[in-house]
Scaffold this motif. Structure first.
Motif, PDB file in Angstrom:
ATOM      1  N   ARG A 578     -96.286  21.160  54.014  1.00 42.25           N
ATOM      2  CA  ARG A 578     -96.137  19.708  53.874  1.00 42.25           C
ATOM      3  C   ARG A 578     -95.858  19.058  55.229  1.00 42.25           C
ATOM      4  NH1 ARG A 578     -93.663  20.839  48.415  1.00 42.25           N
ATOM      5  NH2 ARG A 578     -91.871  21.666  49.554  1.00 42.25           N
ATOM      6  N   SER A 579     -95.017  19.698  56.027  1.00 41.28           N
ATOM      7  CA  SER A 579     -94.686  19.147  57.345  1.00 41.28           C
ATOM      8  C   SER A 579     -95.918  19.111  58.244  1.00 41.28           C
ATOM      9  CB  SER A 579     -93.579  19.976  57.985  1.00 41.28           C
ATOM     10  OG  SER A 579     -93.259  19.478  59.259  1.00 41.28           O
ATOM     11  N   ASP A 580     -96.698  20.200  58.255  1.00 33.33           N
ATOM     12  CA  ASP A 580     -97.909  20.236  59.067  1.00 33.33           C
ATOM     13  C   ASP A 580     -98.896  19.156  58.622  1.00 33.33           C
ATOM     14  OD1 ASP A 580     -96.998  22.360  60.551  1.00 33.33           O
ATOM     15  OD2 ASP A 580     -98.015  23.885  59.358  1.00 33.33           O
ATOM     16  N   LEU A 581     -98.959  18.932  57.317  1.00 38.02           N
ATOM     17  CA  LEU A 581     -99.875  17.925  56.789  1.00 38.02           C
ATOM     18  C   LEU A 581     -99.450  16.532  57.202  1.00 38.02           C
ATOM     19  CD1 LEU A 581    -102.205  17.105  54.858  1.00 38.02           C
ATOM     20  CD2 LEU A 581    -100.538  17.139  53.005  1.00 38.02           C
ATOM     21  N   THR A 582     -98.166  16.240  57.091  1.00 34.30           N
ATOM     22  CA  THR A 582     -97.678  14.892  57.374  1.00 34.30           C
ATOM     23  C   THR A 582     -97.632  14.606  58.864  1.00 34.30           C
ATOM     24  OG1 THR A 582     -96.320  15.016  55.370  1.00 34.30           O
ATOM     25  CG2 THR A 582     -95.799  13.273  56.941  1.00 34.30           C
ATOM     26  N   LEU A 583     -97.129  15.571  59.640  1.00 26.98           N
ATOM     27  CA  LEU A 583     -96.944  15.341  61.071  1.00 26.98           C
ATOM     28  C   LEU A 583     -98.197  15.608  61.874  1.00 26.98           C
ATOM     29  CD1 LEU A 583     -93.381  16.870  61.523  1.00 26.98           C
ATOM     30  CD2 LEU A 583     -94.032  14.514  61.040  1.00 26.98           C
ATOM     31  N   SER A 955     -90.097  11.600  63.848  1.00 26.99           N
ATOM     32  CA  SER A 955     -91.072  12.445  63.163  1.00 26.99           C
ATOM     33  C   SER A 955     -90.582  12.808  61.764  1.00 26.99           C
ATOM     34  CB  SER A 955     -91.334  13.709  63.987  1.00 26.99           C
ATOM     35  OG  SER A 955     -90.144  14.442  64.193  1.00 26.99           O
ATOM     36  N   HIS A 956     -89.278  13.077  61.614  1.00 27.19           N
ATOM     37  CA  HIS A 956     -88.726  13.389  60.291  1.00 27.19           C
ATOM     38  C   HIS A 956     -88.688  12.132  59.419  1.00 27.19           C
ATOM     39  CE1 HIS A 956     -87.477  17.583  60.844  1.00 27.19           C
ATOM     40  NE2 HIS A 956     -87.320  17.248  62.114  1.00 27.19           N
ATOM     41  N   PHE A 957     -88.438  10.998  60.032  1.00 23.08           N
ATOM     42  CA  PHE A 957     -88.482   9.730  59.299  1.00 23.08           C
ATOM     43  C   PHE A 957     -89.880   9.516  58.709  1.00 23.08           C
ATOM     44  CE2 PHE A 957     -89.244   5.068  59.501  1.00 23.08           C
ATOM     45  CZ  PHE A 957     -88.319   4.675  58.555  1.00 23.08           C
ATOM     46  N   ILE A 958     -90.900   9.755  59.505  1.00 26.62           N
ATOM     47  CA  ILE A 958     -92.273   9.637  59.022  1.00 26.62           C
ATOM     48  C   ILE A 958     -92.535  10.652  57.922  1.00 26.62           C
ATOM     49  CG2 ILE A 958     -94.688   9.990  59.685  1.00 26.62           C
ATOM     50  CD1 ILE A 958     -93.645   7.364  60.648  1.00 26.62           C
ATOM     51  N   ASN A 959     -92.050  11.867  58.112  1.00 26.60           N
ATOM     52  CA  ASN A 959     -92.255  12.936  57.128  1.00 26.60           C
ATOM     53  C   ASN A 959     -91.667  12.566  55.775  1.00 26.60           C
ATOM     54  OD1 ASN A 959     -93.120  15.394  56.195  1.00 26.60           O
ATOM     55  ND2 ASN A 959     -91.594  16.601  57.274  1.00 26.60           N
ATOM     56  N   ILE A 960     -90.524  11.896  55.792  1.00 27.46           N
ATOM     57  CA  ILE A 960     -89.843  11.520  54.559  1.00 27.46           C
ATOM     58  C   ILE A 960     -90.490  10.305  53.901  1.00 27.46           C
ATOM     59  CG2 ILE A 960     -87.685  10.593  53.625  1.00 27.46           C
ATOM     60  CD1 ILE A 960     -86.256  12.260  55.836  1.00 27.46           C
ATOM     61  N   THR A 961     -90.785   9.296  54.691  1.00 27.56           N
ATOM     62  CA  THR A 961     -91.168   8.005  54.132  1.00 27.56           C
ATOM     63  C   THR A 961     -92.663   7.784  54.026  1.00 27.56           C
ATOM     64  OG1 THR A 961     -91.099   6.966  56.328  1.00 27.56           O
ATOM     65  CG2 THR A 961     -89.070   6.948  55.032  1.00 27.56           C
TER      66      THR A 961
END
Length: 963
Positions: A578-583, A955-961
């Motif tokens: 999921r992280s690789d997909l979002t970031l 980057s984590h903010f983007i990953n979450i929201t």
């Protein structure tokens, strides 16, 4: 946020950034910061994040290269759907920008491009409009791949209100130059071609060098390391070794360099395809030098067997009469190319016959679908491994820009696994595909494309339709002869056709360096095949600056394989996928890009995929067993196998690793109590979240441990230490922490009831049953020691000097343990639990069923990276005891109860939450309000804003929201 909140946040960010960095609470996306292309913090990532959240954008850039536009196009395509557009102001300064780069800019419908014609325009600024403020990145980076991803650049990323003086000054300057510039048109580009051509003539010309004859082959860093490892292997009298090296990373040159350092009397190089014999011979000659007569070929039409360095085809050499004409010890050094094929009967005949001093196998893909072990054949000696990701970082391959976009829609549905041929080759789909191929383009003057389809009939039809639409293409499949394939490849190389359309025959064993576009028109069935197909275009080639990979993503169940295949992550971790997909991480100079619809398709596939299915674990186990030549342990998986050891620990079908080995039919014998103890250390400690228990158990393997010795060990390992954590360690290892009823079972009983470690008279000791088992049972001892070693290995992911580590994931039970609570009270905890001095809050950011919760849109809303809205459970009022506890202050006006915040995106992400740090209640935000859930009557809750003591990374903010 309202206008006043925006002003306050921008003001605080400016204060922290320019005046006093000791002040807390500034949101990271607004903070002034230097962007200089550090790992995971490149200019490209900053630009991408800003584009995803802006209302409009304006770029002022002297230089733009084609290799930076492909990933930009993906984002701009999504912005076009949302009606967001921008301006790009560039120049013809020094005639640096190529005409093709200007042509590519004209393909983007939601940007307007103007050219500054005055001499000396050398600006580098990226401006993003948001509500009431601008974010800007100004410094040294032009819009080139190197400047965005690799070069050491100095750029200031900052934010300013629209009414701010610097904002007005910058926007005014942009507007002045915009008004004076000329609009980019096809006519302007045609006139510029002559200027560009003349400028190229005046540039200093470097005499061309015949590289094959004059350049000296010098090993790169990875080849140097491989040569050292091969030498070490031979120094221990090993006679066989395997090098795993990604396609295009110079396996042949590496082999030649190793032959040079060995200096054998005679060498034999075996390949399975005659067409690469001469290339291999030429490569060796460049490295080894010597007379032409030193080199010879043994094939169907050449017999130069007396040569010192002999290059032979498998088909010829394996013939009985030819093989027997050589003495078994005739060659000191035997080389097997594409060694993953060496399990075949013909290869085995050669390997069994010859007795060289050393035999080297080389392969890009050691994994096999049958049960034969390549690793065993080469005595489990993996001398060196160069995987795709490493090769890209070392710039051994051509960088790629991967574009994942949604496939063609029909009747409101995406192409899926069951789509009939008539839809796969429908004229509407072909028109859509051609539009995307044109939009995303390719590097160089002429497209050289390879298209992978789902079946032979589709490939034939696609080739015909491409040709009909002005893009000459030929279909090839398994029924075509080698001669036919070589003929078609030659046509592609000589610009007689634009595309080769195939199914799977070009996964390996084909060398077409000119390929500059790879098109995926099929479902991803295998990560290995995906990388093999992607790798066809990664070889370096004159005039090819990058490879464009265009993946048409339909409604396929295997879409979850895509991010893990691209990044090389085989951990079976949904979090990683999921992280690789979002970031969308950057790999060296290569970028990964998904359109929003395609990203959602992959995200949905990840959510429902069983990455830890037993069949998958069995396959990974068998692969690692082949690789190691023995039964793998958990630590082996953690170090070499890719799977995270926690996958075994968290699998509800397994009590411990021994129970998995039972299913693998391995001979493991444990008593019932040994099995229970092993379950405890596996389920509770292998995660490595806290070293304390693991260090004590490791010490107890040798002897009893005095209190002071344990404390000294904790201090040496930089572990946080106080009376509470020491008592907590005792509660865990005595099983008192687990002595509660959870559902129908008592956890302490499940783990054998009796204390694992006893503590009395200032000494710790293992209970007598465990001590006896460690003496008598090798199986128990090996597995027990393995879990402890694995837990300590994983502990390196956590900060030992504090209970929690930012952005690591914790379950409610983990939090109870790490807060030193006496009992595991995670079952009734739900969203939070107010303790005497700490309150962990667990937030699920997206509710699974918003229809049942009319307020879901307003709950758990991140305003920015440092501020989130939170709701208590219902019914609660301002004067409720737990609310008052959260609001109570001490004599120093500090909150008595510390809030620790944990968050996950949604319930599909499992039971664990990311740790986001401690937070403070914003007092003037505390409100009591009525909320309805479904058909229930409204109930009172208390809402409040929580301000994080340390804002989360953007980057984590983007990953979450974002998704």
């Amino acid at each position: 946020m309202n206008n006043e909140e925006i002003k306050q946040n921008v003001l605080l960010a400016a204060t922290v950034g320019f005046l006093d960095d000791s002040q807390a609470g500034a949101t990271s996306e607004l903070l002034p910061q230097l962007v200089s292309n550090q790992p995971n913090d490149t200019m490209w990532e900053h630009i991408r994040y800003e584009l995803q959240t802006c209302r409009s954008f304006s770029f002022a850039l002297a230089f733009i290269t084609e290799d930076a536009l492909t990933p930009l196009k993906v984002i701009l395509a999504d912005l076009a759907i949302k009606g967001i557009s921008g301006k790009i102001l560039t120049s013809n300064y020094l005639a640096f920008n190529q005409p093709k780069a200007f042509e590519e800019l004209l393909k983007i419908p939601n940007i307007t491009v103007k050219i500054v014609t005055q001499e000396g325009f050398h600006a580098k600024g990226y401006l993003f409009e948001h509500d009431n403020y601008y974010s800007m990145i100004i410094g040294s980076s032009n819009l080139t791949r190197a400047a965005l991803l690799r070069n050491v650049e100095w750029n200031l990323h900052f934010s300013a209100l629209k009414e701010g003086a610097v904002t007005k000054q910058i926007m005014k300057q942009f507007d002045v130059e915009w008004q004076q510039a000329v609009k980019l048109t096809n006519q302007w580009i045609e006139e510029y071609r002559y200027v560009y051509k003349d400028a190229q003539k005046t540039h200093t010309m470097i005499d061309s060098i015949d590289v094959r004859k004059k350049s000296k082959i010098v090993p790169n860093r990875m080849q140097t390391e491989a040569l050292i490892e091969l030498a070490k292997l031979r120094a221990t009298n090993e006679r066989r070794g395997l090098v795993i090296s990604a396609t295009g990373t110079g396996k042949t040159f590496l082999a030649a360099l190793d032959v040079k350092q060995v200096n054998p009397n005679k060498m034999l190089f075996v390949v399975h395809r005659e067409q690469i014999l001469q290339k291999a011979l030429d490569s060796f000659k460049r490295v080894l030098g010597g007379k032409d007569s030193d080199y010879g070929i043994l094939s169907g039409n050449r017999n130069e067997r007396q040569a010192k360095y002999l290059f032979a085809t498998l088909q010829t050499l394996s013939k009985t009469d030819i093989l027997n004409s050589f003495a078994p010890n005739q060659f000191d050094y035997l080389l097997i190319d594409e060694a993953h094929r060496s399990g075949s009967e013909t290869y085995r005949r050669i390997l069994d016959y010859f007795t060289p001093a050393f035999c080297l196998g080389m392969t890009a893909t050691p994994e096999r679908t049958d049960d034969f072990s390549i690793y065993q054949l080469f005595d489990y000696n993996i001398a060196y491994e160069i995987r795709l990701r490493d090769a890209l970082k070392e710039r051994m391959l051509t960088p790629f820009h991967y574009v994942g976009l949604q496939d063609y829609e029909y009747d409101g549905k995406l192409i899926d696994d069951k789509a009939p041929l008539r839809l796969l080759v429908a004229k509407e789909r072909i028109a859509y595909v051609l539009k995307q191929l044109e939009y995303y383009g390719y590097s160089g003057k002429q497209v050289h494309g390879l298209v992978f389809c789902s079946n032979v009939l589709e490939s034939k039809e696609i080739a015909l339709l491409l040709t009909k639409n002005g893009h000459p293409a030929i279909s090839l499949d398994g029924s075509d002869s080698i001669a036919r394939r070589n003929q078609v490849v030659a046509q592609l190389e000589h610009d007689q056709i634009e595309y080769i359309v195939t199914v799977d025959i070009f996964n390996e064993g084909i060398d077409i360096p000119c390929l500059n576009q790879v098109v995926m028109l099929r479902n991803t069935q295998s990560s290995i095949v995906f990388i093999q197909q992607l790798g066809r275009g990664l070889r370096k080639y004159a005039g090819k600056e990058f490879l464009t990979i265009i993946d048409f993503i339909g409604n396929y169940k295997n879409n979850y394989l895509i991010p893990t295949a691209l990044t090389g992550d085989i951990s079976r971790s949904k979090d990683n996928a999921r992280s690789d997909l979002t970031l969308q991480p950057v790999l060296g100079l290569s970028t990964i890009n998904f359109t929003e619809v395609a990203r959602q398709q992959i995200y949905d596939a990840i959510q429902v995929a069983k990455l830890d299915a037993f069949a998958t674990l069995r396959s990974d186990y068998q692969d690692l067993k082949q690789k190691l030549g023995r039964i793998p342990l958990l630590l082996d998986f953690q170090k070499y196998g890719g799977i995270d050891a926690e996958v075994f620990a968290e699998n509800n079908q397994l009590d411990n690793y021994a129970s998995f080995l039972y299913k693998m039919k391995e001979q493991v014998e444990l008593t019932e109590y040994e099995d229970q103890v092993l379950s405890f250390v596996t389920k509770e400690l292998v995660n490595g979240m806290r070293k304390h228990e693991l260090l004590l158990l490791k010490m107890l393997l040798e002897k009893k441990v005095k209190d002071e010795d344990f404390i000294e060990s904790l201090q040496q390992n930089n572990c946080y230490l106080d009376a509470a954590v020491m008592q907590s360690v005792e509660d865990i290892l005595s099983l008192n922490f687990f002595d509660i009823k959870s559902g129908r079972e008592n956890k302490a009983e499940k783990y054998g009831k009796k204390a694992i470690v006893e503590h009395s008279h200032g000494e710790y000791m293992l209970n007598s049953a465990i001590s006896e088992s460690l003496q008598k049972s090798n199986d128990f001892k090996n597995l027990f020691v393995d879990v402890i070693a694995t837990g300590l290995y994983k502990a390196t992911n956590f900060k030992s000097e504090q209970p929690f580590t930012y952005y690591q994931k914790y379950s409610r039970k983990d939090v109870c343990r790490l807060l030193n609570w006496k009992k595991d009270v995670s079952a009734p905890m739900y969203g939070y639990r107010v303790g005497t001095d700490v309150c962990p809050i667990f937030i699920t950011y997206e509710k699974d069923d918003p229809a049942k919760n009319r307020s879901a849109r307003y709950e758990n809303e991140f305003f920015n990276t440092g501020l989130i809205k939170w709701y208590t459970r219902s019914p609660r009022h301002i004067d409720s005891k737990e609310v008052q506890q959260l609001l109570e202050r001490d004599e120093n006006d500090k909150f008595k109860v510390q809030i620790q915040l944990f968050l996950k995106k949604n319930d599909a992400e499992g039971k664990k939450f990311y740790y986001l740090g401690s937070a403070q209640v914003v007092l003037d935000s505390v409100k009591e309000q009525m909320i309805s859930r479904g058909s229930n009557r409204p109930k009172a809750v208390v809402s409040m804003n929580l301000k994080l003591d340390e804002p989360i990374k953007y980057s984590h903010f983007i990953n979450i929201t974002k998704m």
